[in-house]
Design an enzyme around this catalytic site. Structure first.
Site, PDB file in Angstrom:
ATOM      1  N   GLY A   1       0.836  -1.201   0.000  1.00  0.00           N
ATOM      2  CA  GLY A   1       0.000   0.000   0.000  1.00  0.00           C
ATOM      3  C   GLY A   1       0.866   1.244   0.000  1.00  0.00           C
ATOM      4  O   GLY A   1       2.081   1.178   0.246  1.00  0.00           O
TER       5      GLY A   1
ATOM      6  N   GLY B   1       2.026   5.590   4.355  1.00  0.00           N
ATOM      7  CA  GLY B   1       1.005   6.172   5.228  1.00  0.00           C
ATOM      8  C   GLY B   1      -0.344   5.469   5.164  1.00  0.00           C
ATOM      9  O   GLY B   1      -1.296   5.876   5.839  1.00  0.00           O
TER      10      GLY B   1
ATOM     11  N   GLY C   1      -1.019   2.521   6.337  1.00  0.00           N
ATOM     12  CA  GLY C   1      -1.277   1.845   7.612  1.00  0.00           C
ATOM     13  C   GLY C   1      -0.619   0.484   7.786  1.00  0.00           C
ATOM     14  O   GLY C   1      -0.923  -0.244   8.730  1.00  0.00           O
ATOM     15  N   LYS C   2       0.329   0.143   6.921  1.00  0.00           N
ATOM     16  CA  LYS C   2       0.951  -1.189   6.948  1.00  0.00           C
ATOM     17  C   LYS C   2       1.670  -1.461   8.287  1.00  0.00           C
ATOM     18  O   LYS C   2       1.425  -2.483   8.924  1.00  0.00           O
ATOM     19  CB  LYS C   2       1.961  -1.332   5.776  1.00  0.00           C
ATOM     20  CG  LYS C   2       1.330  -1.090   4.409  1.00  0.00           C
ATOM     21  CD  LYS C   2       2.360  -1.159   3.292  1.00  0.00           C
ATOM     22  CE  LYS C   2       3.402  -0.049   3.326  1.00  0.00           C
ATOM     23  NZ  LYS C   2       2.876   1.326   3.138  1.00  0.00           N
TER      24      LYS C   2
ATOM     25  N   SER D   1       6.028  -2.099  -1.698  1.00  0.00           N
ATOM     26  CA  SER D   1       6.053  -3.018  -2.858  1.00  0.00           C
ATOM     27  C   SER D   1       5.154  -2.512  -3.991  1.00  0.00           C
ATOM     28  O   SER D   1       4.114  -3.108  -4.285  1.00  0.00           O
ATOM     29  CB  SER D   1       5.697  -4.457  -2.450  1.00  0.00           C
ATOM     30  OG  SER D   1       4.646  -4.554  -1.529  1.00  0.00           O
TER      31      SER D   1
HETATM   32  N1  LIG Z   1      -7.436   1.778  10.152  1.00  0.00           N
HETATM   33  C1  LIG Z   1      -6.168   2.166  10.214  1.00  0.00           C
HETATM   34  N2  LIG Z   1      -5.177   1.253  10.066  1.00  0.00           N
HETATM   35  C2  LIG Z   1      -3.889   1.636  10.114  1.00  0.00           C
HETATM   36  N3  LIG Z   1      -3.462   2.899  10.301  1.00  0.00           N
HETATM   37  C3  LIG Z   1      -4.407   3.845  10.464  1.00  0.00           C
HETATM   38  C4  LIG Z   1      -5.779   3.528  10.414  1.00  0.00           C
HETATM   39  N4  LIG Z   1      -6.486   4.664  10.594  1.00  0.00           N
HETATM   40  C5  LIG Z   1      -5.588   5.641  10.748  1.00  0.00           C
HETATM   41  N5  LIG Z   1      -4.334   5.184  10.686  1.00  0.00           N
HETATM   42  C6  LIG Z   1      -3.122   6.005  10.849  1.00  0.00           C
HETATM   43  O1  LIG Z   1      -2.434   6.052   9.605  1.00  0.00           O
HETATM   44  C7  LIG Z   1      -1.034   6.121   9.812  1.00  0.00           C
HETATM   45  C8  LIG Z   1      -0.380   4.983   9.065  1.00  0.00           C
HETATM   46  O2  LIG Z   1       1.010   5.056   9.226  1.00  0.00           O
HETATM   47  P1  LIG Z   1       1.980   3.798   9.000  1.00  0.00           P
HETATM   48  O3  LIG Z   1       3.329   4.233   9.417  1.00  0.00           O
HETATM   49  O4  LIG Z   1       1.383   2.579   9.631  1.00  0.00           O
HETATM   50  O5  LIG Z   1       1.899   3.659   7.421  1.00  0.00           O
HETATM   51  P2  LIG Z   1       2.772   2.725   6.463  1.00  0.00           P
HETATM   52  O6  LIG Z   1       1.821   2.147   5.487  1.00  0.00           O
HETATM   53  O7  LIG Z   1       3.608   1.788   7.270  1.00  0.00           O
HETATM   54  O8  LIG Z   1       3.694   3.782   5.707  1.00  0.00           O
HETATM   55  P3  LIG Z   1       5.177   3.616   5.093  1.00  0.00           P
HETATM   56  O9  LIG Z   1       5.018   2.868   3.801  1.00  0.00           O
HETATM   57  O10 LIG Z   1       5.613   5.020   4.857  1.00  0.00           O
HETATM   58  O11 LIG Z   1       6.026   2.905   6.098  1.00  0.00           O
HETATM   59  C9  LIG Z   1      -0.804   6.060  11.317  1.00  0.00           C
HETATM   60  O12 LIG Z   1      -0.661   7.366  11.811  1.00  0.00           O
HETATM   61  C10 LIG Z   1      -2.113   5.425  11.824  1.00  0.00           C
HETATM   62  O13 LIG Z   1      -2.432   5.799  13.142  1.00  0.00           O
HETATM   63 MG   LIG Z   2       5.674   1.542   7.459  1.00  0.00          MG
END
Ligand SMILES: Nc1ncnc2c1ncn2[C@@H]1O[C@H](COP(=O)(O)OP(=O)(O)OP(=O)(O)O)[C@@H](O)[C@H]1O
Ligand SMILES: [Mg+2]
Length: 193
Positions: free
Chosen positions: A26, A29, A31-32, A101
């Protein structure tokens, strides 16, 4: 002699749990990493499972520290993560991959390598506008200012999965709710926890 008998008795009785890979793809940001953390805790505490999170950011500090953000390097990064997920999940571990990915071909290769029966492509879905608003690492802001030039979703492509095993829409609930939906879907797909 007695010890050997005990060991073989033990190995006969020990049932390795079903290992598998939850491959979360995804936008930055979406949510992974947040979901990976919640799921790990749930699998360990409620189901007594061994779990490893393979987070793209962390792996870039070690195994993939020689790689940048070109298409070629992103594909190589995904290939290395696939190998880790493969060896872990064939040994009873639940591997949770949290990796942008962005390229379909990388995710297809991961499925091939790890094995169709122990691989789930999970699309962690949120609109670019939402991800940009969340901007947990401040990278979208930097990309908009031109301080970085290979941000997925802004300058670099993201190829959304066409037929993922599971879609989790993180705009529709809290992280905890999304984790529950994911666990329910795993069970629907007959993954034993
Ligand atoms: N249902 C949800 N599931 C996951 N995260 C959520 C949700 N709703 C809101 N968020 C918020 O969205 C943000 C997601 O950030 P996260 O670091 O998990 O993204 P990521 O996909 O790992 O990004 P990256 O690829 O940059 O590492 C967090 O601040 C989280 O609190
Ligand atoms: Mg991440």
């Amino acid at each position: 002699m007695t010890t050997n008998v005990a060991v073989s008795e033990h190995s006969r009785k020990f049932q390795k749990p079903q290992g598998f890979t939850i491959w979360m793809t995804g936008l930055p940001g979406s949510g992974k990493s947040t979901l990976a953390g919640i799921l790990k805790q749930r699998f360990e505490e409620d189901y007594g499972r061994f779990v490893e999170i393979l987070d793209g950011d962390e792996i870039r500090k070690g195994l993939s520290r020689d790689l940048g953000l070109s298409r070629e390097h992103r594909e190589e990064h995904a290939r290395r993560v696939s190998y880790l997920a493969k060896v872990l999940s064939r040994n009873g571990v639940i591997s949770i991959v949290a990796l942008i990915s962005p390229y379909k071909v990388s995710r297809e290769s991961a499925r091939e390598l790890i094995g169709k029966d122990r691989f789930l492509e999970v699309y962690i879905k949120a609109s670019l506008a939402t991800c940009e608003k969340r901007d947990p690492k401040g990278l979208y802001a930097k990309a908009r200012k031109g301080e970085i030039n290979n941000m997925t979703g802004i300058q670099d492509p993201y190829e959304p999965p066409e037929s993922p095993d599971i879609i989790i829409e993180t705009e529709l609930g809290t992280p905890g709710e999304s984790a529950e939906i994911l666990i329910a879907k795993l069970k629907d797909l007959n993954y034993a926890l």
